[in-house]
Design a protein around this motif. Structure first.
Motif, short mmCIF file in Angstrom:
data_model
loop_
_atom_site.label_atom_id
_atom_site.label_comp_id
_atom_site.label_asym_id
_atom_site.label_seq_id
_atom_site.Cartn_x
_atom_site.Cartn_y
_atom_site.Cartn_z
N GLU A 149 0.86 -1.18 0.00
CA GLU A 149 0.00 0.00 0.00
C GLU A 149 0.90 1.23 0.00
O GLU A 149 1.73 1.39 0.88
N PHE A 205 1.32 5.42 -0.15
CA PHE A 205 0.62 6.66 0.18
C PHE A 205 1.40 7.85 -0.36
O PHE A 205 2.63 7.87 -0.29
N SER A 217 5.20 7.19 1.10
CA SER A 217 5.68 6.06 1.89
C SER A 217 4.88 4.83 1.48
O SER A 217 3.78 4.94 0.94
N GLY A 246 4.04 0.56 2.50
CA GLY A 246 4.17 -0.55 3.41
C GLY A 246 3.88 -1.84 2.69
O GLY A 246 3.06 -1.87 1.77
N ARG A 247 4.54 -2.88 3.11
CA ARG A 247 4.35 -4.18 2.47
C ARG A 247 3.96 -5.20 3.53
O ARG A 247 4.43 -5.14 4.66
N ARG A 248 3.16 -6.14 3.10
CA ARG A 248 2.74 -7.22 3.98
C ARG A 248 2.80 -8.54 3.24
O ARG A 248 2.69 -8.60 2.01
N ASP A 267 -1.07 -2.15 10.15
CA ASP A 267 0.20 -1.58 10.58
C ASP A 267 0.11 -0.07 10.52
O ASP A 267 -0.63 0.50 9.73
N VAL A 268 0.94 0.53 11.36
CA VAL A 268 1.12 1.98 11.26
C VAL A 268 2.37 2.21 10.44
O VAL A 268 3.40 1.59 10.67
N LEU A 269 2.26 3.09 9.48
CA LEU A 269 3.38 3.35 8.58
C LEU A 269 3.89 4.75 8.86
O LEU A 269 3.19 5.73 8.61
N ARG A 292 9.33 3.17 8.74
CA ARG A 292 9.15 2.11 9.73
C ARG A 292 7.68 1.75 9.81
O ARG A 292 6.79 2.60 9.78
N SER A 293 7.45 0.45 9.95
CA SER A 293 6.08 -0.04 10.01
C SER A 293 5.90 -0.79 11.32
O SER A 293 6.72 -1.63 11.68
N GLU A 341 4.99 6.06 19.63
CA GLU A 341 5.27 7.13 18.67
C GLU A 341 5.62 8.45 19.34
O GLU A 341 6.28 9.29 18.75
N PHE A 368 -4.60 -1.57 4.87
CA PHE A 368 -3.77 -2.39 5.76
C PHE A 368 -2.75 -1.56 6.53
O PHE A 368 -2.08 -2.06 7.41
N PHE A 369 -2.62 -0.31 6.17
CA PHE A 369 -1.67 0.57 6.83
C PHE A 369 -2.35 1.90 7.11
O PHE A 369 -3.19 2.35 6.35
N ASP A 370 -1.96 2.49 8.20
CA ASP A 370 -2.36 3.88 8.46
C ASP A 370 -1.09 4.72 8.36
O ASP A 370 -0.14 4.51 9.11
N ALA A 371 -1.09 5.65 7.45
CA ALA A 371 0.10 6.47 7.26
C ALA A 371 0.16 7.55 8.31
O ALA A 371 -0.87 8.11 8.70
N ARG A 372 1.34 7.83 8.77
CA ARG A 372 1.51 8.88 9.77
C ARG A 372 2.22 10.07 9.13
O ARG A 372 3.06 9.92 8.27
#
Lengths: 228, 702
Positions: A148, A150, A161, A163-165, A199-201, A206-207, B307, B563-567
């Motif tokens: 995903e 962003f 950024s 992220g991969r899963r 996950d938080v990206l 960093r994830s 965080e 699947f991800f929340d971007a910060r």
């Protein structure tokens, strides 16, 4: 007769059909209809061997939270398999699906995302009957790779950024195939069942796993052409 | 002839006298026998390597495991008046662990500098019962370790030729104002209906409006590292989330230490405020009592994906320029993507600093321009514990240069001195404490130079139980550590009631010119502790979690994916706070107020960067010009700041812009060339309207 609309409304939200779901069903019906003249005819059954296959179809995430952002769309598939004389074959298959979205971010000046799903599975296919038109069942497992990306911005800067899963998945489904001398046309429906996670990206890349989250399960409906 | 009567009294007398005398004699021999007092050290060479409170503890005999006895200080009475000085007193106590061992830090000689962490561990753990608690090399405390060691092995430890010093680890300092110590936390609440208590600062910050706009911090992991969390369990599900993640590194290296921190409520109050602001954030709580334990707590939080870390605690370690061991731990967290939010300190009225001077060579530092050699304290009430700390900027070790802090009365008699407990201490840190019996006037602090050359050294004195005399107060540079770190967001305090800056709120700039604090948070707020008789929560300790919670709310507004929340990046979030903070003063010197009072944005339009001030030709080639639309006056100057907020210069108008632009002023950025600014991003700001714009300065032409 029960009202089909009412019946659909009673289904869980993830299972309620929408227009894309109906499209998938239509594709399957067309495949069935195309095979009607050959129904019951004995199909040519050459000796086993390796074969390639490729296809196109529709991919629909099963999790409603995922569908809110990525409702589904066209997917492509490719496979390499080995068939034994008789009813059994085994395939290594890879699907590919990509979709874009604009996630809501109240402070963002720019907010875009893109989800790429690549299930890689090993499946066993078992033909229920032997004839030119054969229904078959399939089952297997593999890994769903997802990425995903962003692109989002606040003030004058834009951050990209991704992220991969990797999720282990199981596959169940079925289809109908129409056999010819040099090719097999298949219409299939699959449920790719995977785990859940979120996950938080961070902007640094960093994830961090946040535990329970969206399910990585998919429904795919497609047409494939297998060369014999 | 009558038989001679024997006088039987003599033998009875002897019998009666000898037995008690022999008993006394044997007892005296026993008490003075070195072997009988476990661990007592008689060798002067070894004694010089061991800090006196540890020696006293050894001489008194190490109590059994689980005993609460400490050495080197009067027992802390309940309800001491001065919260902070009681903490200073405990800072000078040898630390006894629950298993009966001592917690010490060990420094190594230069000759042993080649030993790596594994080598130090092997060396120390060869001593029976000795265990390395934390290796401090990563925290830049020099080659040093914190160790757990049986009292009877201290002499063996000091005898190692590689060991330079065995001492008490430096202690942290909670940055509240007025929290009494020793008052028990009653069950929550004590009788009556349970009342959910919310900080008044939320309305000031527009937190309730932000919840509707951007959420309540769901999914964000917030951490608090504090000194203790007494009473937190009773508040779970009400004043705190139903579930929190906890670890205690207080006297423990495995995270299973004393989470109450010997009965401290400070962390509980901070956690309540965090939960008030960001109620859906996940809370991670840890307490620590030494730099090594802080390192462990931080590593745990980084590993857990925290965080934001809120730290309403100060440490008196570092050179005052943003470097030091605690600052290194902050830097480690920042490198891992964690933003560290630290209370700025409450020393605005209790801080003094000056370069060392001793023109009359009497070893007493001159503390002001008139040559006075003491800081006269305001009158001190009876039964009051005075606490103060002396620091100087030689880091990490100051073994070749030493000063001592003395408290003297009006007659010049020394009442106490840091030399009693800290002579030969290797770090530039000298605390004292003293309890008065009667009310006293004329008490003075003075600084004695005891070793080495003091040239080009800056001294600092911080009184932590009350104010210095007004004439001695030095507001600039009073910011606590590690709030002085460039990697920490330092939070000062404003009163939520009237919006004014608290007079005790510490200020920068640091010795390297860093603007500190960056932002202000509200204090004087309610917590549920008031239901147990505590006062409202004052101090930068209270302000800090408000800002940390605001950051959590901002972080949670990043784009949510499947699947991800971007910060957002840390830089973007700091800028968001900067853009929406309410400036306190329009003038140039923002040393005490930074960007202003914290406030949350309710949309992009709340960011004050506006098109009123624009940068032209920037990045697109051509000369860089700035244009101010609708200027407040014909000669409005622009202030130019670097990214740390330091004012670098002024731009004067080059003239009115072209007629087509309407009322506007233009500024030629090439006028900044004489300032020799390095290449990078700078901010221009018009102070009257607050209009600001960033621009890229390409540096000087080769």
């Amino acid at each position: 007769m029960r009202n089909p609309r009412a019946a659909c409304a009673s289904l869980p939200p993830a299972w309620r059909p929408d227009h894309r779901f109906r499209l998938g069903l239509l594709l399957l019906c067309l495949a069935l209809l195309s095979g009607l003249p050959a129904w019951g005819a004995s199909g040519e059954d050459t000796g086993g061997g390796w074969y390639p296959a490729a296809g196109i179809g529709y991919v629909r995430p099963s999790d409603s939270e995922v569908r809110d952002l990525y409702p589904g769309g066209v997917g492509y598939s490719g496979a390499m398999g080995y068939g034994w004389p008789g009813r059994l074959r085994v395939e290594v298959r890879m699907d590919w699906h990509r979709q874009s979205a604009h996630p809501a971010a109240p402070l963002a000046e720019v907010s875009k995302s893109q989800l790429t799903l690549i299930p890689v599975t090993v499946e066993g296919h078992y033909s229920i009957t032997q004839g030119r038109l054969r229904p078959y069942l399939l089952a297997g497992g593999g890994v769903l790779f997802s990425e995903e990306k962003f692109t989002y911005g606040i003030f004058e800067s834009t951050t990209t950024s991704s992220g991969r899963r990797k999720d282990l998945v199981g596959v169940v489904g079925g289809g109908l195939e129409r056999r010819a001398s040099r090719w097999i046309l298949r219409a299939s429906a699959r449920a790719v069942l995977g785990g859940a996670g979120r996950d938080v990206l961070r902007a640094t890349g960093r994830s961090d796993d946040r535990g329970d989250g969206s399910s990585a399960s998919l429904f795919t409906f497609g047409l494939e052409l297998q060369l014999r | 002839m009558q038989p001679e009567r024997r006088d039987r009294r003599a033998p009875q007398f002897l019998h009666g006298a000898v037995r008690p005398c022999l008993t006394v004699l044997l007892l005296a021999l026993f008490l003075h026998c070195p072997a009988a007092t476990a661990g007592a050290v008689s060798d002067p060479a070894l004694r010089a390597k061991i800090q006196p409170p540890i020696l006293r503890l050894l001489e008194q005999g190490a109590p059994a495991a689980g005993s609460a006895r400490r050495a080197g200080s009067p027992a802390n009475a309940a309800n001491v008046q001065a919260r902070s000085s009681a903490w200073a007193a405990r800072a000078s106590e040898a630390v006894l662990l629950p298993d009966g061992r001592l917690l010490c830090f060990v420094t190594f000689r230069e000759e042993a500098a080649s030993l790596d962490g594994a080598g130090r561990e092997r060396l120390l753990e060869a001593i029976p019962g000795c265990e390395v608690h934390v290796d401090l090399a990563a925290a830049d405390l020099g080659p040093a370790c914190e160790v757990r060691i049986p009292a009877e092995q201290i002499a063996a430890l000091a005898a190692l030729p590689e060991v330079a010093y065995v001492g008490i680890p430096p202690r942290p300092f909670p940055l509240d104002v007025g929290f009494p110590t020793g008052r028990p936390i009653l069950a929550y609440p004590s009788g009556g209906a349970q009342t959910f208590v919310e900080s008044e600062g939320l309305a000031e910050m527009r937190v309730p409006e932000f919840w509707s706009f951007g959420g309540r911090g769901a999914g964000v992991r917030l951490g608090i590292i504090d000194i203790g969390f007494t009473g937190y369990e009773e508040r779970l599900g009400r004043e705190l989330p139903a579930t929190v993640h906890t670890r205690s590194y207080y006297r423990s290296s495995d995270g299973r230490g004393d989470f109450s921190g010997d009965g401290e409520v400070h962390g509980t109050a901070c956690a309540e405020i965090l939960h008030d602001v960001a109620p859906q954030a996940e809370l991670y709580l840890a307490n620590a009592g030494t730099p090594g334990e802080l390192q462990l707590a931080t590593e745990w939080m980084v590993k857990e994906g925290v965080e934001i870390i809120s730290h309403s605690v100060g440490w008196f370690l570092g050179a005052g320029d943003g470097t030091g061991p605690i600052q290194n731990i902050v830097g480690m967290a920042r490198e891992a993507g964690v933003i560290w939010v630290n209370a700025a300190g409450n020393f605005g009225r209790s801080h003094w600093t000056a370069p060392f001077a001793d023109s009359d060579l009497d070893d007493l530092a001159e503390l002001n321009a008139e040559g006075a050699e003491s800081l006269v304290l305001p009158p001190v009430p009876a039964n009051h514990e005075i606490g103060a700390v002396l620091l100087w900027d030689k880091w990490p070790f100051s073994t070749d240069l030493a000063f001592e802090l003395e408290l003297v009365n009006s007659a010049g008699d020394i009442l106490t001195s840091s030399a009693y407990d800290y002579q030969n201490y290797p770090y530039a840190y000298r605390p004292i404490y003293y309890r008065t019996r009667l009310a006293q006037e004329g008490l003075q602090l003075r600084i004695r130079h005891t070793r080495g050359s003091g040239a080009v050294i800056r001294l600092r004195v911080i009184r932590n139980d009350g104010d210095l005399a007004e004439a001695d107060q030095v507001l600039e540079g009073s910011v606590a550590m590690p709030a002085d770190s460039p990697n920490a967001l330092a939070v000062g305090a404003f009163s939520w009631g009237d919006g004014g800056l608290e007079s005790f709120s510490s200020q920068g700039p640091t010795t390297t010119g860093l603007l500190k604090p960056e932002i202000l948070g509200p204090d004087g707020v309610r917590t549920s502790l008031q239901q147990n008789g505590y006062s409202p929560f004052y101090g930068t300790s209270a302000a800090c979690p408000h800002v940390a919670g605001a950051l959590a709310l901002l972080f949670s507004t990043g784009p949510p994916g499947a699947f991800f929340d971007a910060r957002w990046s840390i830089e973007d979030m700091l800028r968001a706070l900067r853009e929406t903070a309410i400036p306190m003063t329009p003038d140039v010197n923002r040393a005490g107020t930074g960007w202003g009072r914290v406030r949350l944005p309710l949309g992009r339009s709340d960011f004050t960067t506006s098109a009123r001030l624009v940068a032209l030709g920037n990045g697109g080639g051509g000369p860089l010009r700035l244009r101010l639309l609708d200027p407040p006056s014909a000669g409005a100057d622009l202030q130019v700041f670097d990214v740390t907020g330091r004012l670098r210069g002024l731009l004067h108008p080059a003239g009115p812009a072209g007629a087509a632009s309407g009322a506007a002023l233009e500024y030629d950025a090439s006028a900044l060339a004489p300032l020799r600014l390095s290449r990078g991003i700078y901010w221009a700001r018009e102070p009257g309207t607050g209009a600001r714009v960033s621009f890229y300065w390409p540096g000087l032409a080769p």
